[in-house]
Design a protein around this motif. Structure first.
Motif, PDB file in Angstrom:
ATOM      1  N   LEU A  69       0.838  -1.189   0.000  1.00 24.86           N
ATOM      2  CA  LEU A  69       0.000   0.000   0.000  1.00 24.86           C
ATOM      3  C   LEU A  69       0.876   1.243   0.000  1.00 24.86           C
ATOM      4  N   ALA A  70       0.388   2.287  -0.623  1.00 27.54           N
ATOM      5  CA  ALA A  70       1.137   3.543  -0.660  1.00 27.54           C
ATOM      6  C   ALA A  70       1.436   4.015   0.754  1.00 27.54           C
ATOM      7  N   GLY A  71       2.693   4.343   1.010  1.00 31.01           N
ATOM      8  CA  GLY A  71       3.103   4.821   2.328  1.00 31.01           C
ATOM      9  C   GLY A  71       3.835   3.789   3.152  1.00 31.01           C
ATOM     10  N   MET A  72       3.746   2.513   2.780  1.00 33.37           N
ATOM     11  CA  MET A  72       4.500   1.466   3.478  1.00 33.37           C
ATOM     12  C   MET A  72       5.993   1.600   3.175  1.00 33.37           C
ATOM     13  N   ARG A  73       6.835   1.259   4.175  1.00 29.54           N
ATOM     14  CA  ARG A  73       8.286   1.219   3.972  1.00 29.54           C
ATOM     15  C   ARG A  73       8.801  -0.134   4.467  1.00 29.54           C
ATOM     16  N   PRO A  74       8.714  -1.172   3.658  1.00 30.67           N
ATOM     17  CA  PRO A  74       9.117  -2.507   4.112  1.00 30.67           C
ATOM     18  C   PRO A  74      10.593  -2.557   4.495  1.00 30.67           C
ATOM     19  N   LEU A  75      10.882  -3.279   5.588  1.00 22.39           N
ATOM     20  CA  LEU A  75      12.254  -3.399   6.064  1.00 22.39           C
ATOM     21  C   LEU A  75      12.395  -4.630   6.946  1.00 22.39           C
TER      22      LEU A  75
END
Length: 500
Positions: free
Chosen positions: A76-82
């Motif tokens: 989804l827009a705005g996610m920052r996977p890490l």
């Protein structure tokens, strides 16, 4: 590569807004990467209650978009996977750098809930592993996370469970699955150990300040820290010690064995985290070892409280460059020794329906005598407490006594219990017991039944168990016969290990 969906694109919309506080700490703490897409994913189960906590509708949770996002195939827009990096002690031995080897944090919502995929593929911290989770262990984690929450035990939550026909190789070929986990934070003791052992004091301080400011603001400049010289980092250690003590008291009271209490599996927020080789007790055997990888019995049921203190000592060592004063660190850790027994007695008094405080030390003796009696006979933990609750409500203790070979010892204890009962409002006490002592817990053999059915493509057992475990203290009369009964003989042959 995963594709990105705008939250405005695919109705129904999630409505989630992301702020990603952990990601703002910077690259020293994690590696940004995308999940590995899960081939041909299919929905297995969702938790509507966890969805309400996250702030998404049941309609969106059941949508194709949610399936793709929570399988690692979309973002989804705005996610920052890490994937975050940490270190830790495993089975009491320093293991060095570890990290999220098969978990990827998708992001943190504006409401302060982190969303993480477990089984989302390789990360830089996979240490040669495939980064996947198998259906077997994923079913256990999904069910137990929500079962523990329903029991009132602090825990990470399980939002959804998705499966795939993709093969995953453990002792044999199995199929892949992904659990979507929720928590205010997935920070562990091992995050602090990682930077402390490398002498990276700037990052250690940055992490500690983040945790204090976000989750423990009372650690700064309040009367609560006066005995620690106003030392915010010592106050953090004390606050974590007290939360951990309360958590362990709840584990022991409900008969929960974690199975692998490494420092990298200990939550800085005092949550139950990382459901691997766990078990709810069948017979009350204090030295029970649920993890077949635990050859020395380090994480036996009756050792859990002491192991938690040992882990807190490791956390204290990691924080020492910030605390500075050994006396303050020791004072912070001492709080565990006071809080755990007090909270354990409080939990046991609830289980016995003891509301009046006037009995003093007599309650502790009553509880200790009962635990000895249960251990001598290897009495089923869950069934005993439920029958005792029903007897307290109905007045007939015969079915409880039938659980004991030592009827003389039982009758002697029962007489003491009934004398103590005279101090209580009987209706209130009985109601408390029935609401405290569950009828349904996730016994190993029930989880195994759900797993065996699921491998045949039948998820009805899983869904039935989920419904019972979400309301564990209700009767569910039509479901009584099987789900709340004694374990079958074959249950003792189930082996749960760290690979599970």
């Amino acid at each position: 590569m995963p594709f990105t969906l705008s939250i405005d694109e695919a109705p129904p919309r999630s409505g989630l807004v992301w702020r990603n506080g952990f990601a703002d700490l910077g690259p020293a703490f994690f590696t940004e990467l995308q999940p590995t897409p899960l081939p041909a994913p299919y929905a297995i189960a969702t938790s509507a209650d966890a969805g309400r906590w996250l702030g998404v509708s049941p309609e969106w949770l059941a949508s194709g978009t949610a399936l793709q996002v929570f399988s690692g195939n979309a973002a989804l827009a705005g996610m920052r996977p890490l994937a975050s990096v940490y270190s830790g002690h495993q089975f009491g031995v320093w293991a060095g750098q570890l990290g999220d080897g098969r978990a990827i944090l998708l992001g943190e919502t504006e409401g302060g809930i982190e969303v993480q995929l477990k089984g989302a593929g390789r990360t830089p911290y996979s240490r040669g592993g495939d980064g996947r989770a198998v259906l077997r262990s994923s079913i256990r984690e999904f069910l137990c996370s929500e079962a523990m929450h329903a029991l009132g035990v602090p825990t990470t939550r399980a939002l959804s469970l998705t499966g795939s026909p993709a093969p995953v190789y453990r002792e044999e070929a199995e199929t892949a699955a992904v659990v979507t986990r929720l928590a205010p934070s997935f920070i562990r003791f091992g995050h602090f150990e990682h930077f402390a052992t490398q002498g990276r004091q700037a990052e250690l301080r940055q992490l500690a300040d983040y945790v204090i400011d976000r989750y423990y603001p009372d650690c700064r400049g309040t009367d609560a820290t006066a005995h620690l010289g106003g030392n915010a980092y010592a106050a953090l250690l004390q606050a974590v010690s007290e939360r951990t003590a309360a958590l362990l008291a709840q584990w022991q009271a409900v008969g929960f064995c974690h199975g692998v209490m490494n420092t990298d599996n200990m939550s800085i927020l005092g949550l139950t985290i990382d459901y691997g080789p766990f078990q709810f007790l069948d017979a009350f055997v204090p030295g029970h070892i649920c993890n077949h990888s635990d050859h020395q019995g380090r994480y036996a049921f009756n050792r859990q409280p002491n192991v938690a203190y040992w882990n807190l000592f490791c956390l204290g060592q990691a924080l020492m460059p910030l605390i500075g004063d050994t006396a303050h660190a020791q004072a912070a850790l001492e709080s565990y020794k006071a809080v755990f027994p007090a909270r354990f007695i409080a939990r046991m008094r609830e289980k016995l329906g003891l509301l009046q405080p006037g009995a003093g030390d007599g309650d502790a003796a009553l509880i200790d005598g009962l635990l000895q009696l249960l251990a001598q006979g290897g009495v089923d933990w869950t069934i005993f407490w439920r029958r005792l609750s029903q007897a307290r409500a109905g007045g007939d203790y015969e079915a409880v006594g039938d659980l004991f070979l030592d009827r003389t010892g039982w009758n002697r204890w029962l007489l003491s219990f009934q004398e103590r009962n005279a101090l209580e409002d009987q209706a209130l006490a009985a109601d408390l017991m029935l609401k405290t002592n569950p009828k349904f817990v996730l016994r190993n053999h029930l989880g195994e039944e759900a797993i065996r059915a699921a491998t045949r493509g039948d998820f009805t057992v899983l869904h039935t168990l989920q419904a019972l475990l979400e309301r564990p203290c209700e009767e569910h009369a039509s479901q009584d016969a099987h789900w709340a009964d004694f374990p079958p003989d074959w249950a003792s042959t189930i082996e749960i290990s760290c690979s599970s």
